[in-house]
Design a protein around this motif. Structure first.
Motif, PDB file in Angstrom:
ATOM      1  N   ARG A  71      -7.968 -15.864 -44.013  1.00 23.95           N
ATOM      2  CA  ARG A  71      -7.438 -17.189 -44.122  1.00 23.95           C
ATOM      3  C   ARG A  71      -6.293 -17.518 -44.783  1.00 23.95           C
ATOM      4  N   VAL A  72      -5.662 -16.441 -45.580  1.00 28.33           N
ATOM      5  CA  VAL A  72      -4.416 -16.508 -46.343  1.00 28.33           C
ATOM      6  C   VAL A  72      -3.318 -16.852 -45.249  1.00 28.33           C
ATOM      7  N   THR A  73      -3.294 -16.641 -43.871  1.00 28.43           N
ATOM      8  CA  THR A  73      -2.513 -16.781 -43.080  1.00 28.43           C
ATOM      9  C   THR A  73      -2.067 -18.204 -42.669  1.00 28.43           C
ATOM     10  N   THR A  74      -3.109 -18.755 -43.140  1.00 28.18           N
ATOM     11  CA  THR A  74      -2.804 -20.351 -42.760  1.00 28.18           C
ATOM     12  C   THR A  74      -2.749 -21.277 -44.121  1.00 28.18           C
ATOM     13  N   GLN A  75      -2.997 -20.625 -45.358  1.00 26.90           N
ATOM     14  CA  GLN A  75      -2.857 -21.091 -46.448  1.00 26.90           C
ATOM     15  C   GLN A  75      -1.441 -20.989 -47.088  1.00 26.90           C
ATOM     16  N   VAL A  76      -0.969 -20.000 -46.825  1.00 27.51           N
ATOM     17  CA  VAL A  76       0.625 -19.668 -47.166  1.00 27.51           C
ATOM     18  C   VAL A  76       1.508 -20.275 -45.974  1.00 27.51           C
ATOM     19  N   LYS A  77       2.210 -21.418 -46.236  1.00 25.65           N
ATOM     20  CA  LYS A  77       2.803 -21.948 -45.265  1.00 25.65           C
ATOM     21  C   LYS A  77       3.914 -21.297 -44.215  1.00 25.65           C
ATOM     22  N   ASP A  78       4.403 -20.376 -45.042  1.00 28.10           N
ATOM     23  CA  ASP A  78       5.673 -19.670 -44.394  1.00 28.10           C
ATOM     24  C   ASP A  78       4.963 -18.043 -43.985  1.00 28.10           C
ATOM     25  N   TYR A  79       3.839 -17.917 -44.165  1.00 25.63           N
ATOM     26  CA  TYR A  79       3.411 -16.593 -43.751  1.00 25.63           C
ATOM     27  C   TYR A  79       3.710 -15.943 -42.721  1.00 25.63           C
ATOM     28  N   ASN A  80       3.801 -16.545 -41.545  1.00 18.37           N
ATOM     29  CA  ASN A  80       4.311 -15.620 -40.296  1.00 18.37           C
ATOM     30  C   ASN A  80       5.792 -15.267 -40.467  1.00 18.37           C
ATOM     31  N   SER A  81       6.603 -15.777 -41.251  1.00 19.72           N
ATOM     32  CA  SER A  81       8.164 -15.373 -41.363  1.00 19.72           C
ATOM     33  C   SER A  81       8.290 -14.509 -42.656  1.00 19.72           C
ATOM     34  N   LEU A  82       7.104 -14.157 -43.298  1.00 21.06           N
ATOM     35  CA  LEU A  82       7.421 -13.262 -44.482  1.00 21.06           C
ATOM     36  C   LEU A  82       7.457 -11.798 -43.935  1.00 21.06           C
ATOM     37  N   PRO A  83       8.025 -10.992 -44.596  1.00 19.96           N
ATOM     38  CA  PRO A  83       8.293  -9.528 -44.666  1.00 19.96           C
ATOM     39  C   PRO A  83       6.949  -8.921 -44.475  1.00 19.96           C
TER      40      PRO A  83
END
Length: 396
Positions: free
Chosen positions: A99-111
């Motif tokens: 669920r953290v993948t949607t809770q952190v707004k820029d998750y997909n762009s993080l290292p």
């Protein structure tokens, strides 16, 4: 003429006295009127709880709420705001929290290191693979705990032959342990498990847990070690915890510790303290932390490779760490735990985490009054230890 001047001076003095009395009377009247007024606070005493936009801060808000009996008493189960209920976790606490993948707004762009940390941020318990349950059978005066990695055989051996030599030093018992996680194939490490097992059987000083040993997981190593102390070495009087690329003057540390008063020893936490710092926002920096992860300044913390603290404080750090959300930088995390205890690390000039001047590095006497120098190679560790162990060394 002199009489006229004298009368004039007297008149001015009387006028000044009357003015002073008037001002005092007026001030007292105003104060009395203020006391009679009903004062209405301009702001509420309890600020309204609102979720932080940064993921770590939000998780800490949840922990603070859950561990605050006063706040909890003000809410019934149905009144607690949804954002204060940590419904992210499955029955298995060490499964990835997707669920953290949607809770952190820029998750997909993080290292990737951030993604991995966030997915497992809630997991604090890992099986132990290599243990030394009897290493503190006789409680040591000083426990040297060295953060290492599986492949760093040369560093561990150099430490054993120099500043980490276990036994009796300056009439005090010293125990050394090396703290490791797993070198995984995921990080393209060769399989060295057989060699590590042989090393452990030979030296009996390896502690290894079954988790991915990475830079961001050093905080996991910290909480696992604090737990290990309470189960395996609760009688350790003092603990030095540091990296495997530092030189430690064990003689100087023992002298320093023996000179402490009892109250000072109880709350001891010294090192190279960093204050007024905050997260790096430059993605090229090793310590980069995005705003989606953390906002605010860091508490004072001891960094740069090593610090020294009491066994008494280790027990309190272990307890309070359960109330502090894991943070990807272990030195900062320890500073957070200290702040939660109402303590702060103390700066000591003997900890040179940014090295000493080049012109002094080959001078044996430059190391005699220091406790830690960073960084040093395995060969340099052995050489400096030989200098300091030489009875003919004269630094007067």
């Amino acid at each position: 003429m002199a009489l006229l001047r004298s009368k004039l001076k007297l008149m001015v003095t009387v006028m000044m006295i009357n003015l002073f009395i008037f001002l005092i009377f007026r001030q007292n009247s105003q104060y009395k009127n203020e006391q009679d007024k009903v004062h209405i606070p301009s702001k509420p005493f309890w600020t309204k709880l609102a979720p932080s936009s940064a993921y770590w801060n939000h998780q800490q808000q949840i922990l603070d709420f859950q561990n605050n009996p006063i706040l909890m008493a003000n809410y019934s189960e149905t009144d607690i705001p949804d954002w204060l209920i940590n419904a992210n976790l499955s029955s298995d606490p060490c499964k990835p929290n997707v669920r953290v993948t949607t809770q952190v707004k820029d998750y997909n762009s993080l290292p990737d290191r951030f993604k991995d940390f966030l997915l497992y941020m809630h997991c604090r318990s890992y099986p132990i693979k290599l243990d030394q349950p009897d290493i503190c059978k006789k409680p040591p005066f000083l426990l040297l705990a060295v953060k290492s990695q599986v492949s760093h055989f040369d560093r561990r051996q150099a430490i054993r032959q120099s500043w980490g030599h276990a036994g009796v030093i300056a009439n005090q018992t010293v125990v050394t342990v090396f703290l490791l996680g797993n070198a995984t194939a995921w990080d393209h490490h060769p399989d060295l498990s057989k060699s590590l097992y042989d090393e452990s059987m030979r030296h009996r000083d390896i502690i290894q847990w079954d988790y991915r040993d990475s830079f961001f997981n050093l905080t996991v190593k910290e909480v696992l070690f604090l737990e290990w102390i309470q189960t395996r070495c609760p009688g350790a009087r003092f603990i030095f915890k540091g990296d495997d690329d530092v030189f430690v003057n064990t003689y100087r540390i023992l002298d320093f510790l023996k000179g402490l008063s009892e109250p000072k020893a109880k709350d001891l936490f010294v090192g190279d303290v960093i204050v007024d710092a905050g997260p790096h926002r430059d993605k090229k920096v090793k310590y980069f932390i995005p705003e989606s992860m953390y906002i605010g300044k860091y508490p004072p913390y001891a960094g740069g490779g090593g610090y020294l603290y009491s066994g008494d404080l280790a027990a309190r750090l272990q307890q309070v760490s359960q109330h502090v959300a894991l943070y990807p930088i272990d030195d900062v995390y320890t500073g957070m735990c200290l702040r939660k205890l109402g303590l702060a690390p103390e700066k000591n000039k003997g900890f040179r985490t940014f090295d000493i001047e080049v012109k002094y590095r080959s001078n044996p006497c430059a190391y005699k009054s220091l406790m830690l120098v960073h960084p040093r190679t395995p060969q340099e560790m052995i050489k400096i230890w030989a200098w300091l162990s030489n009875p003919s060394l004269n630094c007067h």
